[in-house]
Design an enzyme around this catalytic site. Structure first.
Site, short mmCIF file in Angstrom:
data_model
loop_
_atom_site.label_atom_id
_atom_site.label_comp_id
_atom_site.label_asym_id
_atom_site.label_seq_id
_atom_site.Cartn_x
_atom_site.Cartn_y
_atom_site.Cartn_z
N ARG A 125 73.78 -13.67 54.27
CA ARG A 125 74.47 -13.59 55.56
C ARG A 125 73.95 -12.39 56.34
NH1 ARG A 125 80.53 -16.08 54.49
NH2 ARG A 125 79.85 -18.17 55.00
N ASP A 133 72.30 -20.77 58.02
CA ASP A 133 73.52 -20.64 57.21
C ASP A 133 74.25 -21.98 57.11
OD1 ASP A 133 75.87 -19.97 55.97
OD2 ASP A 133 76.37 -18.30 57.30
N TYR A 233 82.65 -11.37 52.19
CA TYR A 233 83.49 -12.29 51.41
C TYR A 233 84.78 -11.59 50.99
CZ TYR A 233 79.39 -15.32 51.04
OH TYR A 233 78.33 -16.13 51.32
#
Length: 379
Positions: A125, A133, A233
């Site tokens: 990312r 992505d 995340y």
């Protein structure tokens, strides 16, 4: 030297309706210096017909063997099936959503075949890789579709309606997990006129939720303020935090009409967000849509591929592959992810020569030279 050949084959995994290239991306791949072979019928389930691929410049192959006989690269949505792996040229490159943490057998088979395989799930990312992505492009559509599925299963209207016969109250929608899918679910539910609340353990999401016109719900303590990894995340939270958050959620969830859960932790089973007690507290006719069902589910009692109806009249939707339920758009976005990724496989002269030191290729590489090489997977 001749042009590198990309093959696009029919998806063989059960229930998969998407395709890894569209006529639009075929045209662009050819313009970039590739030759493209498409297996007959590959795009039919996503409303892309063979004649459109031919018009875009692809060669149509009647069967799998014909599609893969000369292929240097295989583009897939899901991991290739055994017959596809067997038909690969030795040393061929495979690019797909390989489900690497859960499908070790396919990785081993690809390694044994001598394939160089890249998992689109592992594309980092970083800014340069945003256009590649695939997790985000597909999650975006999954979030949208989750609301459509939830609204369809819910037996009432979503927006508030003031009529001569009386007022219809707006549906209350609660989104649990505010990643790409969650944000799109919030936006879609708001567009349909619902009253939306959302929760996530990452503090950065509060502002995003509020910017979409929804209300944020979380226990905002010190642990909450540090609950995000460098990669963006969610971290797994302590038992203490989970207990506090569960108490807050328990009182909130009982008042909701539709709950959408989207929480995933890479490489781990999906965290349990909704307990049987939560479900039992909900009103008859309420709906829960579990986007994490393929990784074990966020909801106690969810069943993969089924709509589970509880004793108190709550429906728990465990439908897998929501992007595949909007196959044309999901394929178009995923095919563009692969188109962008394909540029990394060619050198400046347009020859097939991947630079394995490139940070994107390095992060996504899972098999090479007969071995599973990714650091998270190598044994």
């Amino acid at each position: 030297m001749s042009m590198a050949v990309i093959a696009v084959t029919r998806e063989r995994r059960a229930g998969e309706t998407r395709v890894a290239a569209t006529p639009e991306t075929v045209k662009k791949l050819i313009a970039a210096g590739f030759s493209v072979t498409v297996e007959a019928g590959a795009g039919t389930a996503a409303s892309y017909v063979d004649s459109e691929y031919q018009a875009a410049g692809a060669t149509l192959a009647n069967d799998l063997k014909g599609a893969l006989a000369t292929a240097d690269i295989l583009f897939k949505v899901r991991a290739p099936a055994d017959d596809e792996i067997a038909a690969l040229k030795t040393g061929a490159i495979v690019v797909a959503l390989l489900n690497p943490h859960q499908d070790r057998a396919t990785l081993d088979a690809l390694a044994a075949r001598g394939a160089t395989a890249f998992a689109m799930e592992f594309v980092p990312r970083i800014t340069r890789a945003q256009v590649m992505d695939a997790l985000s492009s597909q999650a975006n559509l999954a979030g949208y579709r989750a609301v459509i599925e939830g609204a369809e299963a819910y037996g009432k209207a979503m927006p508030m309606m003031m009529t001569a016969a009386g007022t219809v109250a707006a549906a209350k929608v609660f989104v649990m997990g505010v990643g790409v899918a969650g944000l799109q679910a919030i936006a879609t539910a708001r567009r349909l006129g619902a009253v939306v609340t959302a929760t996530d353990v990452r503090p950065a999401t509060k502002e995003q939720v509020e910017s979409l016109g929804a209300k944020f719900l979380a226990v905002e303590d010190e642990e909450f303020k540090n609950a995000q990894t460098a990669g963006g995340y969610a971290k797994e939270m302590s038992q203490e935090y989970q207990a506090k958050q569960a108490e807050l959620v328990a009182s909130h969830i009982a008042k909701q009409d539709i709950v959408i859960t989207t929480a995933l932790i890479p490489g781990r089973p999906a965290p349990r967000l909704v307990s049987a007690a939560h479900v039992a507290s909900m009103k008859p006719g309420s709906v829960i849509v579990d986007l994490a069902v393929e990784q074990g589910g966020n909801v106690e009692g969810v069943k993969l591929g089924e709509v589970a109806e509880t004793a108190n009249g709550v429906k728990i939707l465990g439908r897998p592959n929501l992007p595949g339920r909007i196959a044309a758009d999901a394929s178009a976005l995923y095919a563009r992810n692969l188109l962008a990724f394909s540029g990394l496989l060619l050198n400046k002269e347009g020859q097939l020569a991947p630079d394995f030191e490139d940070e994107i290729l390095k992060a996504a590489l899972v098999t090479q030279g007969g071995k599973v090489v990714h650091p998270q997977l190598a044994s």
